[in-house]
Design a protein around this motif. Structure first.
Motif, short mmCIF file in Angstrom:
data_model
loop_
_atom_site.label_atom_id
_atom_site.label_comp_id
_atom_site.label_asym_id
_atom_site.label_seq_id
_atom_site.Cartn_x
_atom_site.Cartn_y
_atom_site.Cartn_z
N LEU A 14 -42.33 99.63 -30.45
CA LEU A 14 -43.52 100.47 -29.82
C LEU A 14 -43.47 100.40 -28.32
CD1 LEU A 14 -46.50 98.17 -31.56
CD2 LEU A 14 -45.91 100.55 -32.21
N PHE A 15 -43.73 101.42 -27.79
CA PHE A 15 -43.58 101.61 -26.37
C PHE A 15 -42.35 101.38 -25.81
CE2 PHE A 15 -47.93 99.81 -27.14
CZ PHE A 15 -48.66 100.99 -26.80
N GLY A 16 -41.43 101.79 -26.63
CA GLY A 16 -39.97 101.65 -26.12
C GLY A 16 -39.47 100.28 -26.06
N LEU A 17 -39.97 99.45 -26.68
CA LEU A 17 -39.63 97.76 -27.02
C LEU A 17 -39.49 97.51 -28.23
CD1 LEU A 17 -42.02 96.64 -24.11
CD2 LEU A 17 -39.81 96.74 -23.79
N ALA A 18 -38.67 96.51 -28.50
CA ALA A 18 -38.43 96.03 -29.91
C ALA A 18 -39.05 94.59 -29.88
CB ALA A 18 -36.93 95.69 -30.18
N PHE A 19 -39.83 94.52 -31.11
CA PHE A 19 -40.61 93.34 -31.13
C PHE A 19 -40.35 92.85 -32.65
CE2 PHE A 19 -43.30 95.88 -28.62
CZ PHE A 19 -43.84 95.13 -27.59
N SER A 20 -40.11 91.23 -32.37
CA SER A 20 -39.62 90.77 -33.68
C SER A 20 -40.85 90.62 -34.90
CB SER A 20 -39.39 89.12 -33.53
OG SER A 20 -39.35 88.35 -34.45
N ASN A 21 -40.17 90.82 -36.10
CA ASN A 21 -41.28 90.83 -37.04
C ASN A 21 -40.85 89.60 -38.21
OD1 ASN A 21 -43.03 92.26 -38.55
ND2 ASN A 21 -41.91 92.88 -40.15
N GLY A 22 -40.55 88.52 -37.48
CA GLY A 22 -40.14 87.05 -37.94
C GLY A 22 -41.22 86.23 -37.88
N SER A 23 -41.33 85.26 -38.56
CA SER A 23 -42.22 84.07 -38.63
C SER A 23 -42.04 83.25 -37.03
CB SER A 23 -42.09 83.05 -39.52
OG SER A 23 -40.98 82.34 -39.32
N GLY A 24 -42.93 82.57 -36.97
CA GLY A 24 -42.59 81.73 -35.56
C GLY A 24 -41.28 80.71 -35.62
#
Length: 264
Positions: A14-24
């Motif tokens: 999103l917005f040119g950034l990668a975000f984790s999709n994992g658990s804590g």
């Protein structure tokens, strides 16, 4: 250098950034596995973060150097799902702190906290010790207002954190100063995992209530917080937040202005 999120159970863009999709737990594991020098910063993105990224180059740099980024705010999760990431998940500062306590002292090692109050620091120290951490492995400091702009104090604090042998640094003094300060200190902090989790420390200390679970699931946690602090939060929620809709519509790239991390 934009962090590799591959070790955090996949990623959401999103917005040119990668975000984790994992658990804590996945997020903590991925941060520890990072090979980048200096602190392994974990940032938890919400609507206010996205708006601030548009304006603050230092904040963009902190996001660039982050070892892992998570989707904290529900509007970001909904946006990710609308963009095709059907399994996008929310991971908050509360979730990360819960994962720390679930792992125990063997995983987290030596903990240093930057707290908003002495009371929060004392309560959380007792909680860590009760969870099996040696008393000498837990330390905290309450930085003065404006500490992030005081270079001499920042150097002393970073040196104290590194001397403590900190492997987990909990930043509970708010965004964007937590993220910016940790990023600017760089190698002066050593190589701890850094959780920039703001109010989650006060919640964990029992000093601030959290919204009921139903409000969290419905994306109304902001309304609960606003009801408790309307004067402080009005501008954030009813003025600044509208800018998020514009940014979401444009899908503007908020990826970083990369620069060398101070001290790295």
């Amino acid at each position: 250098m934009v962090s590799d999120m591959s070790n955090a159970a996949g990623s959401v863009d999103l917005f040119g950034l990668a975000f984790s999709n994992g658990s804590g737990a996945d997020v903590l594991k991925a941060a520890r596995a990072s090979t980048a020098p200096g602190p392994r910063i974990i940032v938890t993105a919400n609507v206010e973060h996205i708006v601030t990224l548009r304006d603050e180059s230092a904040f963009r740099s902190a996001y660039a150097h982050a070892a892992v980024r998570t989707l904290d705010g529900m509007p970001l999760v909904w946006l990710a799902r609308l963009r095709g990431h059907r399994d996008a998940r929310r991971v908050t500062g509360h979730d990360l702190l819960d994962a720390v306590f679930a792992e125990g002292a063997a995983a987290s090692g030596r903990v240093y906290m930057l707290c908003a109050s002495d009371e929060a620091g004392r309560i959380l120290t007792r909680r860590f010790v009760a969870a099996g951490y040696p008393a000498a492995a837990v330390a905290f400091e309450v930085p003065p207002f404006g500490f992030e702009r005081d270079e001499a104090y920042g150097r002393r604090l970073a040196a104290a954190i590194k001397e403590h042998g900190t492997t987990l640094l909990l930043m509970g003094v708010g965004a964007p100063k937590s993220e910016i300060w940790a990023d600017r200190q760089g190698a002066a902090l050593g190589e701890p995992v850094v959780l920039c989790i703001g109010e989650a420390l006060n919640v964990a200390a029992g000093l601030v209530p959290r919204a009921p679970v139903l409000m969290q699931r419905l994306g109304l946690e902001w309304l609960f917080r606003f009801a408790g602090q309307p004067a402080r939060l009005f501008h954030r929620y009813f003025v600044r937040s509208w800018r998020f809709l514009v940014l979401a519509g444009l899908d503007r790239d908020l990826g970083p202005s990369l620069g060398k991390r101070s001290g790295a």
